[in-house]
Design a protein around this motif. Structure first.
Motif, PDB file in Angstrom:
ATOM      1  N   GLN A 186       1.771   6.985   1.830  1.00  0.00           N
ATOM      2  CA  GLN A 186       2.656   8.148   1.806  1.00  0.00           C
ATOM      3  C   GLN A 186       1.882   9.454   1.692  1.00  0.00           C
ATOM      4  O   GLN A 186       0.962   9.569   0.882  1.00  0.00           O
ATOM      5  N   ILE A 187       2.300  10.428   2.520  1.00  0.00           N
ATOM      6  CA  ILE A 187       1.633  11.731   2.492  1.00  0.00           C
ATOM      7  C   ILE A 187       2.449  12.775   1.739  1.00  0.00           C
ATOM      8  O   ILE A 187       1.938  13.845   1.457  1.00  0.00           O
TER       9      ILE A 187
ATOM     10  N   GLY B 261       6.991  10.250   3.214  1.00  0.00           N
ATOM     11  CA  GLY B 261       7.285  10.410   1.804  1.00  0.00           C
ATOM     12  C   GLY B 261       8.656   9.929   1.368  1.00  0.00           C
ATOM     13  O   GLY B 261       8.977  10.002   0.184  1.00  0.00           O
ATOM     14  N   ASP B 262       9.490   9.465   2.297  1.00  0.00           N
ATOM     15  CA  ASP B 262      10.788   8.922   1.899  1.00  0.00           C
ATOM     16  C   ASP B 262      10.585   7.609   1.156  1.00  0.00           C
ATOM     17  O   ASP B 262       9.532   6.971   1.251  1.00  0.00           O
ATOM     18  N   GLY B 263      11.627   7.186   0.474  1.00  0.00           N
ATOM     19  CA  GLY B 263      11.550   5.967  -0.322  1.00  0.00           C
ATOM     20  C   GLY B 263      11.836   4.715   0.488  1.00  0.00           C
ATOM     21  O   GLY B 263      12.031   4.749   1.706  1.00  0.00           O
TER      22      GLY B 263
ATOM     23  N   TRP C 193       0.809  -1.209   0.000  1.00  0.00           N
ATOM     24  CA  TRP C 193       0.000   0.000   0.000  1.00  0.00           C
ATOM     25  C   TRP C 193       0.849   1.269   0.000  1.00  0.00           C
ATOM     26  O   TRP C 193       0.500   2.255   0.658  1.00  0.00           O
ATOM     27  N   ALA C 194       1.925   1.268  -0.754  1.00  0.00           N
ATOM     28  CA  ALA C 194       2.850   2.414  -0.766  1.00  0.00           C
ATOM     29  C   ALA C 194       2.143   3.715  -1.137  1.00  0.00           C
ATOM     30  O   ALA C 194       2.316   4.738  -0.469  1.00  0.00           O
TER      31      ALA C 194
ATOM     32  N   SER D 273      10.957   4.224  13.084  1.00  0.00           N
ATOM     33  CA  SER D 273      11.409   5.474  12.466  1.00  0.00           C
ATOM     34  C   SER D 273      11.413   5.341  10.952  1.00  0.00           C
ATOM     35  O   SER D 273      11.064   6.289  10.233  1.00  0.00           O
ATOM     36  N   GLY D 274      11.800   4.190  10.456  1.00  0.00           N
ATOM     37  CA  GLY D 274      11.767   3.945   9.014  1.00  0.00           C
ATOM     38  C   GLY D 274      10.352   3.975   8.479  1.00  0.00           C
ATOM     39  O   GLY D 274      10.092   4.546   7.408  1.00  0.00           O
ATOM     40  N   LEU D 275       9.434   3.373   9.219  1.00  0.00           N
ATOM     41  CA  LEU D 275       8.027   3.400   8.813  1.00  0.00           C
ATOM     42  C   LEU D 275       7.511   4.835   8.802  1.00  0.00           C
ATOM     43  O   LEU D 275       6.833   5.252   7.853  1.00  0.00           O
TER      44      LEU D 275
END
Length: 155
Positions: free
Chosen positions: A41-42, A116-118, A36-37, A108-110
């Motif tokens: 992402q916002i 919006g990071d990859g 669900w990428a 933190s990665g989540l």
């Protein structure tokens, strides 16, 4: 008459279960991010994300030695503080606290992915969290040391 069984490494099954749950959660939200990428992402602007990412990297770097120090302190407290809790219960508390602190690194990665990071940032924090789970896994020698300290205290 109450009989105490000898402490053994087999007593650590719940402790290993905690580590497994933490690892499955890291894998789970990585999978969720892949599936669900677009919906997750916002898309926060790059400048803000860069600042937040830097702060989170710094926090992760500080969290590793802090967690190691806290684990050391908790292990000593488990051996010396009187109370009704068994060695297994005391060590389980230590494992839960250290694993939850390390889980913050993975989360933190989540968080950065949602902002919006990859996938690269998600993977870096996830691998760091996995490393932390490995570094703070149950150690039979620590558990047996707590049990030994409690048994000499009760004599």
């Amino acid at each position: 008459m109450f009989v105490h069984s000898q402490p053994s490494a087999a007593d650590l099954r719940p402790h290993w279960l905690i580590c497994a749950v933490m690892l499955v959660s890291v894998l789970g939200y990585n999978l969720v991010c892949h599936v669900w990428a677009g919906e997750l992402q916002i898309g926060l602007d790059e400048a803000r994300r860069e600042l937040i990412r830097s702060v989170l990297y710094g926090a992760a770097i500080i969290l590793f030695p802090f967690t190691k120090l806290l684990r050391h302190i908790l292990l000593r407290l488990n051996q010396t503080v009187p109370g009704p809790k068994t060695a297994k219960q005391r060590y389980l508390s230590t494992i839960i606290v250290t694993q939850l602190l390390i889980e913050l690194v993975s989360l933190s990665g989540l968080a950065m992915f949602i902002l919006g990071d990859g996938f690269n940032t998600l993977y870096i924090f996830s691998v760091m969290g996995g490393l932390g789970i490995f570094l703070h896994k149950p150690n039979p020698n620590e558990y047996l040391a707590i049990a030994a300290a409690l048994s000499t205290e009760n004599r």
